[in-house]
Design a protein around this motif. Structure first.
Motif, PDB file in Angstrom:
ATOM      1  N   ILE A  94     -11.386 -44.252  21.254  1.00  0.00           N
ATOM      2  CA  ILE A  94     -11.204 -45.065  22.457  1.00  0.00           C
ATOM      3  C   ILE A  94     -12.514 -45.743  22.843  1.00  0.00           C
ATOM      4  O   ILE A  94     -12.546 -46.903  23.262  1.00  0.00           O
ATOM      5  CB  ILE A  94     -10.667 -44.194  23.609  1.00  0.00           C
ATOM      6  N   ILE A 121      -5.621 -48.876  23.018  1.00  0.00           N
ATOM      7  CA  ILE A 121      -6.082 -47.624  23.640  1.00  0.00           C
ATOM      8  C   ILE A 121      -4.901 -46.858  24.223  1.00  0.00           C
ATOM      9  O   ILE A 121      -4.788 -45.630  24.062  1.00  0.00           O
ATOM     10  CB  ILE A 121      -7.123 -47.944  24.727  1.00  0.00           C
ATOM     11  N   HIS A 168     -12.902 -48.822  20.775  1.00  0.00           N
ATOM     12  CA  HIS A 168     -12.053 -49.908  21.297  1.00  0.00           C
ATOM     13  C   HIS A 168     -12.631 -50.488  22.590  1.00  0.00           C
ATOM     14  O   HIS A 168     -12.691 -51.701  22.773  1.00  0.00           O
ATOM     15  CB  HIS A 168     -10.644 -49.391  21.568  1.00  0.00           C
TER      16      HIS A 168
END
Length: 573
Positions: free
Chosen positions: A331, A348, A334
């Motif tokens: 995450i 996500i 991202h």
């Protein structure tokens, strides 16, 4: 008798689309050299030039009817070279359907000829077959090169094998002006596929280490030229995948040094030549082992640190983290580069949902809706993701709110349709919700009309929305008010022709006028379609004599255009 053919007129219409199908009807008399084989039909169709058409029927599952997945067509006309099932393909298909009773006999004859040839070859002596092969090798350069490669892979000369493999991937013999066009891609693909066969033969014959080196060079060679090939049918992509699979199989057999293999893989995956082969690092887990994987992680992490916004670097980093189950680290990768469309927020949210964290997932998705830039988003997939979860939670009113906000930010027919669908589920569409949505579109249409954008960039979404609603009278009034382009006027004329033939006729005649000065098949076809529509209006009005006089004047004015005259004759005009 269409069961004997394997496809129907309806299948041809589905493959070609209504317009190409209708055009194909007029080309049936232009089909020649028709040959019906076991699974392939070939013919020539005389159009602007003599075009070569090939229809291929692919095996179907039991009980499955032939359709777009079972019948394909190739034609060397410009439209066919773009990968479309063109009017010439339709003409050949219709011609075959017209002689459906003889199709089983013709296919049986093709099978019989093939079997007869096989039997004859089997009856020849070794010397006779060698003489026959040598005779053809003298005349067929491609066959000679393929057999030379087979011979080289059976020997010990790796240099010769390498040279032959790379020569099979050489595009120069097929490229026109440095580019392989669609019509030549299949022939090149057949030649290039021999390189894959040669690499597999190397591995199977105990020379996997040579196959590793040769396959890497082959992938580099194809990667350098792949962008200069029209691979609409994916033929060359299949060859590229075959090269990658041959490399992986050779690595599994040869077990090359894992660290050096990791070095090559990461360099290849971060370079510009992986677009064709699309190698996946995770497929090499057993080849790399822990030492190779550790080296790959080190190289990828360093590359990503140097260029965190690089697509290849980010993608590889995501692959490694996903395979390790590092959700929060993934995450973070991202989140370091959020897209203004909300697409990254969606990624996500999906990762969090897969990890069993739905509340955090929805929070990220909702944040994506809020943060999406007005010029870019939100991504329709993000909107769908959020709305699906609202519906699961019994929140239909929130779904309406989302789609209302999307329409406010992006005036499009798709946004209008989505709002209409959502509002209808709550019983709130036929009233204030629809009125408010149309007011937004009308305000945009007014602004575009004032700046004349509607004439430059297409008609208003307001007219499209009213047509989509089936509110044709309101759409017509919006068009009269200046909110429509030519496409929308013609759509309205087609929809209202039965109820308002006089109005529709005015539109058709207005659009016929500019075609009087145009030439070319497409212009003649469009003029013919408009004349047919105008004739239908006159018939509905009972004024066929007026149309007859109008058509006579047009034919007199256009008489030098022989193709147009022939086309009008074919359609009874």
């Amino acid at each position: 008798m269409t069961d004997a053919v394997g496809f129907t007129e309806r299948d041809l219409r589905r493959l070609a689309g209504a317009r190409s199908f209708e055009r194909g009807l007029g080309y049936r008399a232009s089909v020649s050299d028709l040959e019906i084989g076991d699974g392939t039909i070939t013919a020539t169709v005389d159009g602007t030039e003599a075009y070569r058409v090939e229809l291929t029927q692919h095996p179907q599952h039991p009980g499955q009817r032939a359709h777009a997945a079972g019948l394909t067509g190739r034609c060397d006309c410009p439209y066919g070279q773009e990968g479309n099932f063109c009017k010439h393909c339709v003409a050949v298909g219709l011609t075959v359907l017209g002689q459906s009773e003889s199709v089983p006999r013709q296919r049986a004859a093709a099978v019989s000829r093939r079997r007869q040839l096989d039997a004859w070859l089997e009856s020849r002596s070794r010397d006779e077959l060698l003489s026959l092969v040598r005779e053809h090798l003298a005349d067929d350069r491609d066959l000679r090169r393929r057999l030379e490669l087979r011979a080289a892979t059976a020997g010990d000369d790796f240099g010769a094998v390498r040279e032959r493999v790379l020569s099979l991937l050489d595009t120069r013999a097929f490229a026109r002006y440095g580019y392989i066009e669609y019509a030549d891609a299949h022939a090149y693909g057949q030649q290039a596929a021999e390189a894959v066969t040669a690499l597999r033969t190397l591995t199977d014959s105990g020379r996997a280490a040579d196959a590793v080196e040769a396959s890497r060079e082959a992938m580099r060679a194809l990667g350098r030229t792949y962008g200069e090939i029209d691979d609409s049918d994916g033929v060359i992509g299949t060859v590229a995948s075959g090269l990658a699979e041959a490399h992986l199989d050779a690595c599994r057999a040869a077990r090359p040094d894992p660290v050096r293999t990791a070095d090559w893989l990461v360099e290849h995956l971060l370079g510009d030549l992986n677009d064709a082969t699309d190698i996946d690092l995770s497929d090499y887990t057993d080849v790399l082992g822990e030492p190779g994987l550790a080296r790959a992680r080190e190289l990828v992490a360093e590359a990503w640190r140097r260029n965190p916004k690089g697509w290849a670097e980010k993608y590889l980093m995501e692959q490694l983290l996903r395979s390790e189950g590092s959700v929060d680290a993934l995450i973070a990768v991202h989140a370091a580069d959020l897209s203004p469309t909300g697409a990254t927020h969606l990624l996500i949210a999906q990762e969090l949902e897969r990890a069993g964290r739905p509340a955090e997932s929805l929070e990220w998705a909702e944040r994506g809706l809020r943060e999406a830039g007005p010029d870019h988003g939100p991504d329709p997939r993000l909107v769908e993701f959020v709305c699906e979860r609202y519906l699961r939670a019994g929140r239909p009113a929130d779904v309406v709110t989302v789609h209302r906000d999307v329409l406010k930010g992006r005036r499009s027919l798709a946004a209008y349709q989505a709002l209409r669908t959502a509002a209808r589920t709550t019983g709130r569409w036929d009233g204030a919700e629809r009125t408010s949505a149309l007011d937004l579109l009308r305000a945009d249409a007014d602004a575009d009309a004032r700046s004349r954008k509607s004439h430059e960039y297409g008609g208003s979404v307001l007219v499209d929305a009213l047509i989509d609603d089936g509110d044709h009278d309101a759409a017509w009034q919006a068009a009269v008010d200046g909110y429509a382009d030519q496409r929308q006027w013609l759509t309205l004329a087609d929809r209202l022709r039965d109820r308002r033939p006089a109005d529709a006729l005015t539109v058709y005649l207005r659009h016929i006028a500019p075609f009087r000065t145009r030439t070319g098949d497409s212009a003649y076809e469009r003029l013919t379609e408009l004349l047919l529509s105008a004739r239908a209006c006159h018939r509905a009005l009972g004024t066929e004599d007026e149309f007859t006089a109008y058509l006579a004047g047009l034919r007199a004015d256009q008489k030098r255009k022989r193709k147009l005259m022939a086309m009008l004759d074919r359609h009874g005009l």
